[in-house]
Design an enzyme around this catalytic site. Structure first.
Site, PDB file in Angstrom:
ATOM      1  N   ASN A   9       5.958 -11.595   6.155  1.00  0.00           N
ATOM      2  CA  ASN A   9       4.972 -10.537   5.933  1.00  0.00           C
ATOM      3  C   ASN A   9       4.834 -10.336   4.424  1.00  0.00           C
ATOM      4  OD1 ASN A   9       3.505  -8.185   5.757  1.00  0.00           O
ATOM      5  ND2 ASN A   9       5.044  -6.876   6.733  1.00  0.00           N
ATOM      6  N   LYS A  11       2.892  -8.394   2.875  1.00  0.00           N
ATOM      7  CA  LYS A  11       2.498  -7.020   2.481  1.00  0.00           C
ATOM      8  C   LYS A  11       1.368  -7.094   1.448  1.00  0.00           C
ATOM      9  CE  LYS A  11       7.033  -5.506   3.869  1.00  0.00           C
ATOM     10  NZ  LYS A  11       8.124  -4.565   3.750  1.00  0.00           N
ATOM     11  N   HIS A  96       3.827  -1.476  11.961  1.00  0.00           N
ATOM     12  CA  HIS A  96       4.829  -1.598  10.892  1.00  0.00           C
ATOM     13  C   HIS A  96       5.135  -0.206  10.339  1.00  0.00           C
ATOM     14  CE1 HIS A  96       6.746  -2.660   7.125  1.00  0.00           C
ATOM     15  NE2 HIS A  96       6.991  -3.844   7.665  1.00  0.00           N
ATOM     16  N   GLU A  98       5.381   0.854   7.439  1.00  0.00           N
ATOM     17  CA  GLU A  98       4.610   1.309   6.269  1.00  0.00           C
ATOM     18  C   GLU A  98       3.283   1.967   6.687  1.00  0.00           C
ATOM     19  OE1 GLU A  98       5.233  -2.364   4.191  1.00  0.00           O
ATOM     20  OE2 GLU A  98       7.324  -1.790   3.898  1.00  0.00           O
ATOM     21  N   GLU A 165      12.818  -3.358  13.277  1.00  0.00           N
ATOM     22  CA  GLU A 165      12.963  -3.221  11.826  1.00  0.00           C
ATOM     23  C   GLU A 165      13.509  -1.830  11.494  1.00  0.00           C
ATOM     24  OE1 GLU A 165      10.364  -6.165   9.480  1.00  0.00           O
ATOM     25  OE2 GLU A 165       9.235  -4.333   9.713  1.00  0.00           O
ATOM     26  N   GLY A 171      13.452  -3.581   2.514  1.00  0.00           N
ATOM     27  CA  GLY A 171      13.311  -3.607   1.059  1.00  0.00           C
ATOM     28  C   GLY A 171      14.463  -2.967   0.312  1.00  0.00           C
ATOM     29  N   SER A 204      15.511  -6.789   5.041  1.00  0.00           N
ATOM     30  CA  SER A 204      16.380  -7.480   4.071  1.00  0.00           C
ATOM     31  C   SER A 204      16.941  -8.803   4.600  1.00  0.00           C
ATOM     32  CB  SER A 204      17.492  -6.543   3.586  1.00  0.00           C
ATOM     33  OG  SER A 204      16.922  -5.423   2.924  1.00  0.00           O
ATOM     34  N   GLY A 225      10.081  -9.723   4.668  1.00  0.00           N
ATOM     35  CA  GLY A 225       9.194  -9.223   3.617  1.00  0.00           C
ATOM     36  C   GLY A 225       9.463  -9.965   2.321  1.00  0.00           C
ATOM     37  N   GLY A 226      10.228  -9.333   1.421  1.00  0.00           N
ATOM     38  CA  GLY A 226      10.453  -9.845   0.069  1.00  0.00           C
ATOM     39  C   GLY A 226      10.807 -11.321  -0.015  1.00  0.00           C
TER      40      GLY A 226
HETATM   41  P1  13P Z   1      12.119  -6.866   3.530  1.00  0.00           P
HETATM   42  O1  13P Z   1      12.462  -8.229   4.092  1.00  0.00           O
HETATM   43  O2  13P Z   1      11.570  -6.931   2.142  1.00  0.00           O
HETATM   44  O3  13P Z   1      13.254  -5.909   3.688  1.00  0.00           O
HETATM   45  O4  13P Z   1      10.909  -6.291   4.422  1.00  0.00           O
HETATM   46  C1  13P Z   1      11.036  -6.296   5.805  1.00  0.00           C
HETATM   47  C2  13P Z   1       9.713  -5.987   6.386  1.00  0.00           C
HETATM   48  O5  13P Z   1       9.234  -4.871   6.303  1.00  0.00           O
HETATM   49  C3  13P Z   1       8.994  -7.084   7.071  1.00  0.00           C
HETATM   50  O6  13P Z   1       7.915  -6.599   7.790  1.00  0.00           O
END
Ligand code: 13P
Length: 246
Positions: A9, A11, A96, A98, A165, A171, A204, A225-226
């Site tokens: 993802n 983002k 999600h 966010e 999640e 993050g 993470s 994510g990251g």
């Molecule tokens: P991170 O892997 O950066 O923690 O993000 C997870 C996420 O929100 C994937 O949708």
């Protein structure tokens, strides 16, 4: 046998030019991937068309980061399932944490988004997870059970992915302990009531914890994510290795 779904993802990262450069590095690294897994990239809406072209001829799938519940209409700033399908998108992340937080999305809206995705033959990746306060006040199971019951209502469990999640792990570098993530994913499987539902862990996930996470019995993939923003680290994640048990 459930196929693992390894999804990145992005983002709000990556221009079209950056997405093309990513694909140039990433696609060749996916050439000999075992066929027990599917790799999915979820770019921002603006990079979907460019990435779709850059992935042509590969087995890598595309996801959106959200989808509207209606086919069209006066919904400024929204994108429908048919608009996504035109660009070869096959998955849609919904719910999600966010957009749940910043756009006040409710379980009922998320359920409508997931239903519209399935109606258009997209596979919804429905996210659930608790905050750190909910976890420390021992509300994790209750919160996730409610999200599962409301967000997944009337969905076909054979054509969806659930992503567990925990919000405190997103993050932050604080990965949920693999055994605990597995316990929650097992509970989600029992609440969904369909043994073969695909359940991901997210929060993470990195190249150095992927093998341990994927070795768990109820974790069928990851939502990253990251660590998905770097094609080399995400390639290592997609190439996870699970110890063989005899
Ligand atoms: P991170 O892997 O950066 O923690 O993000 C997870 C996420 O929100 C994937 O949708």
């Amino acid at each position: 046998m459930r196929k693992a779904v390894i999804a990145g993802n992005w983002k709000m990262h990556m221009t079209c030019a950056e997405a093309r450069a990513y694909a140039e590095s990433f696609v060749p690294q996916m050439a000999d991937l075992p066929d027990d897994r599917v790799v999915v990239l979820a770019p921002p809406f603006t990079a979907i068309a460019a990435l779709s072209e850059a992935l042509a001829g590969s087995d890598i799938k595309l996801s959106s980061q959200n989808v509207h519940w209606d086919n069209g209409g006066a919904y400024t700033g929204s994108i429908s399932a048919d608009m996504l399908k035109e660009h070869g998108v096959s998955y849609a992340i919904v719910g999600h944490s966010e957009p749940r937080k910043y756009h006040s999305e409710s379980d009922e809206q998320i359920n409508r988004r997931a239903l519209s995705a399935q109606a258009a033959d997209l596979i919804p990746i429905v996210c659930v997870g608790e905050t750190d306060i909910q976890r420390s006040s021992r509300e994790t199971e209750r919160v996730i059970r409610r999200q599962v019951e409301q967000s997944l209502e009337d969905l076909d469990p054979s054509r969806m992915v659930v992503a567990y999640e925990p919000i405190w792990a997103i993050g932050t570098g604080k990965t949920c302990d693999a055994a605990e993530a597995n316990r929650i994913c097992g509970l989600i499987r029992s609440w969904v009531g369909y043994q073969d539902v695909v359940i991901q862990y997210g929060g993470s996930v990195k190249a150095d914890n992927i093998d341990q996470l994927m070795a768990q019995s109820d974790i069928d993939g990851v939502l990253v994510g990251g660590a998905s923003l770097d094609p080399i680290s995400f390639a290592r994640i997609a190439q996870y290795r699970v110890p063989v048990t005899i």
